[in-house]
Design a protein around this motif. Structure first.
Motif, PDB file in Angstrom:
ATOM      1  N   SER A   1       0.910  -1.139  -0.200  1.00  0.00           N
ATOM      2  CA  SER A   1       0.107   0.104   0.134  1.00  0.00           C
ATOM      3  C   SER A   1       0.867   1.394   0.096  1.00  0.00           C
ATOM      4  O   SER A   1       1.978   1.174   0.684  1.00  0.00           O
ATOM      5  CB  SER A   1      -0.843  -0.040   1.266  1.00  0.00           C
ATOM      6  OG  SER A   1      -1.791   1.214   1.334  1.00  0.00           O
ATOM      7  N   SER A   2       0.537   2.280  -0.647  1.00  0.00           N
ATOM      8  CA  SER A   2       1.298   3.494  -0.881  1.00  0.00           C
ATOM      9  C   SER A   2       0.784   4.549   0.224  1.00  0.00           C
ATOM     10  O   SER A   2      -0.468   4.311   0.659  1.00  0.00           O
ATOM     11  CB  SER A   2       1.293   4.279  -2.275  1.00  0.00           C
ATOM     12  OG  SER A   2      -0.098   4.364  -2.801  1.00  0.00           O
ATOM     13  N   ASN A   3       1.673   5.472   0.390  1.00  0.00           N
ATOM     14  CA  ASN A   3       0.868   6.600   1.314  1.00  0.00           C
ATOM     15  C   ASN A   3       0.185   7.532   0.832  1.00  0.00           C
ATOM     16  O   ASN A   3      -0.468   8.368   1.426  1.00  0.00           O
ATOM     17  CB  ASN A   3       2.321   7.225   2.165  1.00  0.00           C
ATOM     18  CG  ASN A   3       3.036   7.849   1.103  1.00  0.00           C
ATOM     19  OD1 ASN A   3       3.249   7.912  -0.185  1.00  0.00           O
ATOM     20  ND2 ASN A   3       4.120   8.504   1.757  1.00  0.00           N
ATOM     21  N   ILE A   4       0.350   7.635  -0.547  1.00  0.00           N
ATOM     22  CA  ILE A   4      -0.462   8.501  -1.432  1.00  0.00           C
ATOM     23  C   ILE A   4      -1.398   7.635  -2.488  1.00  0.00           C
ATOM     24  O   ILE A   4      -0.377   6.959  -3.335  1.00  0.00           O
ATOM     25  CB  ILE A   4       0.053   9.772  -1.957  1.00  0.00           C
ATOM     26  CG1 ILE A   4       0.493  10.716  -0.915  1.00  0.00           C
ATOM     27  CG2 ILE A   4      -0.659  10.559  -2.956  1.00  0.00           C
ATOM     28  CD1 ILE A   4       1.640  11.878  -1.214  1.00  0.00           C
ATOM     29  N   TRP A   5      -2.427   7.927  -2.675  1.00  0.00           N
ATOM     30  CA  TRP A   5      -3.080   6.780  -3.671  1.00  0.00           C
ATOM     31  C   TRP A   5      -3.450   7.506  -4.989  1.00  0.00           C
ATOM     32  O   TRP A   5      -4.323   7.052  -5.711  1.00  0.00           O
ATOM     33  CB  TRP A   5      -4.348   6.141  -3.102  1.00  0.00           C
ATOM     34  CG  TRP A   5      -4.094   5.292  -1.920  1.00  0.00           C
ATOM     35  CD1 TRP A   5      -2.804   5.187  -1.118  1.00  0.00           C
ATOM     36  CD2 TRP A   5      -4.868   4.328  -1.175  1.00  0.00           C
ATOM     37  NE1 TRP A   5      -2.700   4.330  -0.250  1.00  0.00           N
ATOM     38  CE2 TRP A   5      -3.990   3.665  -0.158  1.00  0.00           C
ATOM     39  CE3 TRP A   5      -6.145   3.748  -1.581  1.00  0.00           C
ATOM     40  CZ2 TRP A   5      -4.420   2.564   0.507  1.00  0.00           C
ATOM     41  CZ3 TRP A   5      -6.532   2.588  -0.652  1.00  0.00           C
ATOM     42  CH2 TRP A   5      -5.638   2.271   0.171  1.00  0.00           C
TER      43      TRP A   5
END
Length: 595
Positions: free
Chosen positions: A62-66
């Motif tokens: 999962s990324s911190n900004i989507w």
């Protein structure tokens, strides 16, 4: 030990950044300190402790900004443009990289040895081995001993970032087209690595005589009514979330063919076959051949079902590498969008790195086997758009490409979802070094030079996520400093997202049927009511009823005077925006939609 850092921010220039970085590497190595982890082969093992393993064995992170951060990105073309805010971020990147080793990963974008090949070198923060691993799996191998043609420094941390000069948004990404490097910070969204290198690749291909386009690529054979065969080399343009992957990777197989038989009474597999999926995202176009940029595909998998056979098969493979992708109650990969949230809204930007061979329709090459002859522009809209159009005038086709008209999607940005927007060439964030106009002129010539030849370029405009006949109202607005009436679509919120009120949209299969029948040359057209012979409206598509075609025609909802007023506003808006997004556009293209 010699200093590896500038003493003041004033010592940093665009040219000196790379030199200082090399000095820093050399000084650390001379001191016996690890500076570079050169193309390590254990990145997946490093990334597993913070990844998710699904029941089928695939992995996800999962990324911190989507979503992408276009408003936080700046292109700097000369020392004259370099501001203190830019130098401050460059200094902070140095300070960060001095304290730790960086992962070096080398890959080629474009088939090695082809005119489109470009050697890329990624320096990635070692706390994010999954990013370097996924990016490497997406691309071709490259010799780490040879010098790179484009470089990226990727540090997904907050570095006390300054704001974009003169704006309130945080500065996160700096691009230097003339020195072929990019610095990216803050976001761990894989799209920033991919976009960063592809932005350099688009410029690289232009410099090699082609034009880099935000378009997928596939081939198929269409059997015409007289029994002769026609090989199609098709590109599909569109912004994220509008259906570029859906239609660019659509195939006819044992699962999808029965749908065409049941819905339309068409044995489509008798007419469409020998399909080859080449590339999903950014491609380079020359008159004689189209080149893919990546060996794999990084595809949006929101709402993917078995109906999208190639994407579904590859995304559910144990080899798939997922991002922001949820699971179901059994621990299986799920694309339903029912579990994960971002900013309090259900996630609408799950992504997956796919191996093209896992689609079942990859012939081993990402490049076309014949010259291109089919261009499909995805320009969704709610007010004036038909489901499908054929464009016969090269200048008009170039204007559609120049406009890049679309509707906003969360994969593009958190703002403007559902609203009409313009991103020239559907490629605005990927274009630097030369302007959009130069690319547009080059592509217009490809279309024009093929007129009357055996492989004439067929150009289509399709409405995917738009709504034909949506309700709207006229409101007071501005174009620059000028007051004017502008149409505004009415929206309602459904499942947390804005949805137009009224009207209808074509299904995926209806649009695919139109494209297949158009390729077979069995669609009958009539001139557009406003634009005439430049633009043709389908009035007979074998398999689609007259009643359904009428529902997909805006003239069923608008009077001709109303349609003319809406188109007038649309053309004014597009020309206003083109002043900024494509300055220098030839007059014949700029005025081609006037009536």
């Amino acid at each position: 030990m010699a200093k590896a850092m500038p003493t003041t921010i004033g010592h940093i220039t665009i040219e000196s950044f790379l030199k200082i970085f090399e000095e820093m590497i050399q000084n650390k190595q001379a001191a016996g300190i690890e500076a570079i982890q050169d193309n390590p082969d254990d990145l997946l093992e490093r990334a597993k402790p913070y990844g998710t393993q699904y029941k089928n064995g695939s992995w996800g992170w999962s990324s911190n900004i989507w979503n992408r951060t276009a408003r936080n990105s700046v292109v700097v073309t000369s020392e004259h443009e370099l501001r203190n805010e830019h130098r401050q971020l460059m200094l902070r990147a140095f300070e960060h990289m001095l304290c730790r080793p960086m992962i070096q990963m080398d890959s080629s974008q474009g088939t090695p040895g082809s005119r489109a090949a470009m050697h890329c070198r990624l320096y990635c923060d070692p706390q994010f081995p999954d990013l370097a691993y996924r990016w490497r799996q997406l691309n071709f191998p490259a010799d780490p001993q040879s010098p790179p043609e484009a470089t990226m420094f990727f540090i997904p941390h907050y570095l006390e970032n300054p704001n974009v000069p003169g704006k309130k948004e945080m500065l996160q990404i700096l691009r230097f087209p003339n020195q072929a490097y990019t610095i990216a910070t803050a976001s761990s969204y894989q799209g920033e690595i991919k976009k960063g290198f592809l932005t350099h690749w688009v410029l690289h291909c232009y410099q090699q005589g082609g034009t880099g386009e935000h378009a997928s690529l596939k081939e198929f054979t269409a059997r015409k009514e007289d029994g002769t065969e026609k090989r199609m080399v098709m590109g599909c343009w569109g912004l994220s979330g509008t259906g570029k992957s859906t239609h660019g990777l659509y195939v006819i197989n044992e699962h999808t063919a029965p749908m065409f038989r049941e819905q339309f009474g068409i044995e489509i597999d008798k007419y469409i076959y020998d399909q080859a999926l080449k590339n999903d995202d950014i491609t380079a176009w020359w008159p004689d051949q189209v080149f893919g940029s990546e060996l794999g595909a990084w595809t949006k998998t929101e709402d993917v079902t078995a109906d999208q056979a190639a994407i579904s098969r590859a995304a559910l493979s144990p080899h798939a590498l997922h991002e922001n992708t949820e699971w179901d109650e059994n621990g299986d990969v799920s694309f339903a969008g029912e579990l994960f949230q971002y900013n309090g809204v259900l996630n609408r930007n799950a992504r997956t790195v796919l191996r093209m061979e896992d689609t079942g329709y990859f012939d081993g090459s990402v490049d076309s086997t014949e010259p291109p002859n089919m261009a499909v522009f995805i320009s969704p809209g709610h007010l004036t758009d038909y489901a499908w159009l054929r464009i016969t005038d090269p200048d008009f086709a170039a204007k559609v490409l120049a406009d890049g008209r679309t509707v906003g999607h969360p994969a593009q940005s958190a703002e403007g979802v559902g609203q009409t927007k313009y991103e020239s060439r559907y490629c605005l964030p990927f274009t630097m070094g030369v302007g959009n106009a130069e690319h547009i002129h080059r592509f217009r010539d490809i279309i024009a030079d093929k007129v009357g030849t055996e492989r004439e370029m067929e150009v289509y405009q399709i409405n995917t996520t738009g709504r034909i006949g949506a309700e709207y109202e006229w409101v007071e607005g501005k174009l620059g400093e000028e007051d004017m009436h502008l149409p505004q679509v009415k929206f309602k919120h459904m499942h947390g997202k804005p949805t137009p009120v009224g009207g209808t949209s074509p299904t995926i299969e209806e649009t695919e049927l139109f494209l297949f029948q158009a390729a077979r040359e069995v669609v009958r057209y009539e001139p557009h009511p406003i634009w005439g012979e430049k633009v043709l409206v389908p009035v007979e598509v074998p398999g689609i009823s007259a009643e359904r075609l009428a529902a997909l025609n805006p003239c069923s909802y608008r009077t001709e005077e109303e349609l003319e007023a809406l188109l007038y506003a649309q053309v004014l808006m597009s020309k206003f925006i083109l002043h900024d997004q494509a300055p220098g556009l030839h007059r014949e293209i700029y005025y081609s939609m006037d009536f």
